[in-house]
Design a protein around this motif. Sequence first.
Motif, PDB file in Angstrom:
ATOM      1  N   THR A  69       0.832  -1.203   0.000  1.00  0.00           N
ATOM      2  CA  THR A  69       0.000   0.000   0.000  1.00  0.00           C
ATOM      3  C   THR A  69       0.865   1.251   0.000  1.00  0.00           C
ATOM      4  O   THR A  69       0.607   2.196  -0.755  1.00  0.00           O
ATOM      5  CB  THR A  69      -0.940   0.000   1.226  1.00  0.00           C
ATOM      6  N   GLU A  70       1.900   1.250   0.819  1.00  0.00           N
ATOM      7  CA  GLU A  70       2.805   2.392   0.880  1.00  0.00           C
ATOM      8  C   GLU A  70       3.522   2.594  -0.454  1.00  0.00           C
ATOM      9  O   GLU A  70       3.654   3.724  -0.936  1.00  0.00           O
ATOM     10  CB  GLU A  70       3.822   2.200   2.003  1.00  0.00           C
ATOM     11  N   MET A  71       3.977   1.508  -1.082  1.00  0.00           N
ATOM     12  CA  MET A  71       4.656   1.622  -2.373  1.00  0.00           C
ATOM     13  C   MET A  71       3.724   2.186  -3.436  1.00  0.00           C
ATOM     14  O   MET A  71       4.129   3.017  -4.254  1.00  0.00           O
ATOM     15  CB  MET A  71       5.193   0.254  -2.824  1.00  0.00           C
ATOM     16  N   SER A  72       2.484   1.755  -3.415  1.00  0.00           N
ATOM     17  CA  SER A  72       1.500   2.266  -4.371  1.00  0.00           C
ATOM     18  C   SER A  72       1.289   3.759  -4.179  1.00  0.00           C
ATOM     19  O   SER A  72       1.257   4.525  -5.159  1.00  0.00           O
ATOM     20  CB  SER A  72       0.185   1.514  -4.204  1.00  0.00           C
ATOM     21  N   THR A  73       1.182   4.184  -2.933  1.00  0.00           N
ATOM     22  CA  THR A  73       1.021   5.606  -2.631  1.00  0.00           C
ATOM     23  C   THR A  73       2.234   6.401  -3.112  1.00  0.00           C
ATOM     24  O   THR A  73       2.094   7.462  -3.737  1.00  0.00           O
ATOM     25  CB  THR A  73       0.827   5.817  -1.115  1.00  0.00           C
ATOM     26  N   LEU A  74       3.414   5.891  -2.840  1.00  0.00           N
ATOM     27  CA  LEU A  74       4.639   6.577  -3.252  1.00  0.00           C
ATOM     28  C   LEU A  74       4.773   6.618  -4.778  1.00  0.00           C
ATOM     29  O   LEU A  74       5.210   7.636  -5.330  1.00  0.00           O
ATOM     30  CB  LEU A  74       5.856   5.913  -2.620  1.00  0.00           C
ATOM     31  N   ARG A  75       4.391   5.542  -5.444  1.00  0.00           N
ATOM     32  CA  ARG A  75       4.427   5.540  -6.916  1.00  0.00           C
ATOM     33  C   ARG A  75       3.480   6.596  -7.473  1.00  0.00           C
ATOM     34  O   ARG A  75       3.803   7.285  -8.445  1.00  0.00           O
ATOM     35  CB  ARG A  75       4.046   4.169  -7.455  1.00  0.00           C
ATOM     36  N   ASN A  76       2.306   6.703  -6.894  1.00  0.00           N
ATOM     37  CA  ASN A  76       1.346   7.716  -7.342  1.00  0.00           C
ATOM     38  C   ASN A  76       1.897   9.125  -7.145  1.00  0.00           C
ATOM     39  O   ASN A  76       1.756   9.982  -8.021  1.00  0.00           O
ATOM     40  CB  ASN A  76       0.007   7.556  -6.614  1.00  0.00           C
ATOM     41  N   ARG A  77       2.522   9.366  -6.007  1.00  0.00           N
ATOM     42  CA  ARG A  77       3.135  10.682  -5.747  1.00  0.00           C
ATOM     43  C   ARG A  77       4.228  10.970  -6.768  1.00  0.00           C
ATOM     44  O   ARG A  77       4.312  12.056  -7.323  1.00  0.00           O
ATOM     45  CB  ARG A  77       3.749  10.718  -4.356  1.00  0.00           C
ATOM     46  N   LEU A  78       5.098   9.986  -6.976  1.00  0.00           N
ATOM     47  CA  LEU A  78       6.201  10.145  -7.913  1.00  0.00           C
ATOM     48  C   LEU A  78       5.678  10.400  -9.321  1.00  0.00           C
ATOM     49  O   LEU A  78       6.207  11.251 -10.045  1.00  0.00           O
ATOM     50  CB  LEU A  78       7.091   8.898  -7.897  1.00  0.00           C
ATOM     51  N   SER A  79       4.634   9.704  -9.684  1.00  0.00           N
ATOM     52  CA  SER A  79       4.039   9.872 -11.006  1.00  0.00           C
ATOM     53  C   SER A  79       3.558  11.309 -11.206  1.00  0.00           C
ATOM     54  O   SER A  79       3.740  11.882 -12.284  1.00  0.00           O
ATOM     55  CB  SER A  79       2.882   8.898 -11.176  1.00  0.00           C
ATOM     56  N   ARG A  80       2.962  11.895 -10.174  1.00  0.00           N
ATOM     57  CA  ARG A  80       2.507  13.286 -10.281  1.00  0.00           C
ATOM     58  C   ARG A  80       3.668  14.235 -10.523  1.00  0.00           C
ATOM     59  O   ARG A  80       3.580  15.151 -11.332  1.00  0.00           O
ATOM     60  CB  ARG A  80       1.749  13.705  -9.012  1.00  0.00           C
ATOM     61  N   TYR A  81       4.791  14.018  -9.831  1.00  0.00           N
ATOM     62  CA  TYR A  81       5.959  14.882 -10.006  1.00  0.00           C
ATOM     63  C   TYR A  81       6.600  14.684 -11.374  1.00  0.00           C
ATOM     64  O   TYR A  81       7.085  15.637 -11.980  1.00  0.00           O
ATOM     65  CB  TYR A  81       6.994  14.645  -8.898  1.00  0.00           C
ATOM     66  N   GLU A  82       6.613  13.461 -11.844  1.00  0.00           N
ATOM     67  CA  GLU A  82       7.197  13.188 -13.157  1.00  0.00           C
ATOM     68  C   GLU A  82       6.386  13.849 -14.256  1.00  0.00           C
ATOM     69  O   GLU A  82       6.939  14.372 -15.217  1.00  0.00           O
ATOM     70  CB  GLU A  82       7.301  11.675 -13.397  1.00  0.00           C
ATOM     71  N   HIS A  83       5.068  13.864 -14.143  1.00  0.00           N
ATOM     72  CA  HIS A  83       4.217  14.487 -15.161  1.00  0.00           C
ATOM     73  C   HIS A  83       4.330  16.005 -15.134  1.00  0.00           C
ATOM     74  O   HIS A  83       4.186  16.654 -16.171  1.00  0.00           O
ATOM     75  CB  HIS A  83       2.750  14.078 -14.972  1.00  0.00           C
ATOM     76  N   LYS A  84       4.635  16.605 -13.989  1.00  0.00           N
ATOM     77  CA  LYS A  84       4.812  18.051 -13.904  1.00  0.00           C
ATOM     78  C   LYS A  84       6.054  18.508 -14.643  1.00  0.00           C
ATOM     79  O   LYS A  84       6.096  19.584 -15.207  1.00  0.00           O
ATOM     80  CB  LYS A  84       4.884  18.499 -12.445  1.00  0.00           C
ATOM     81  N   GLU A  85       7.091  17.676 -14.628  1.00  0.00           N
ATOM     82  CA  GLU A  85       8.363  18.042 -15.263  1.00  0.00           C
ATOM     83  C   GLU A  85       8.299  17.955 -16.772  1.00  0.00           C
ATOM     84  O   GLU A  85       9.110  18.553 -17.457  1.00  0.00           O
ATOM     85  CB  GLU A  85       9.481  17.151 -14.727  1.00  0.00           C
ATOM     86  N   GLU A  86       7.368  17.214 -17.319  1.00  0.00           N
ATOM     87  CA  GLU A  86       7.312  17.022 -18.782  1.00  0.00           C
ATOM     88  C   GLU A  86       6.740  18.185 -19.461  1.00  0.00           C
ATOM     89  O   GLU A  86       6.398  19.118 -19.598  1.00  0.00           O
ATOM     90  CB  GLU A  86       6.456  15.788 -19.118  1.00  0.00           C
TER      91      GLU A  86
END
Length: 86
Positions: A69-86
């Motif tokens: 569950t924690e990994m899924s949450t962290l992946r979702n957070r990371l995904s949001r930051y990665e999409h902001k940089e593009e």
Amino acid sequence: HYHAEVSFVQSLHDFGLIRLATIEENYFVAEEQVKDIEQMIHLHYDLDINIEGIDAIQHLMQRIHSMQTEMSTLRNRLSRYEHKEE
């Protein structure tokens, strides 16, 4: 249904692995615990694992679920930051 001994189910309760409700001197388990109890019955009767071993397995399974569950949450957070940089 599973032909589990009453003493085994009582031991699971005494060890804190399940909760039993008492109504008019009859013991009942909550529906949401049935899957866990089925797994514990399999571990005990089919694989010959004692109550202490079942407790350890249950603890590790809960930790794995929590980490997933924690990994899924962290992946979702990371995904949001990665999409902001593009």
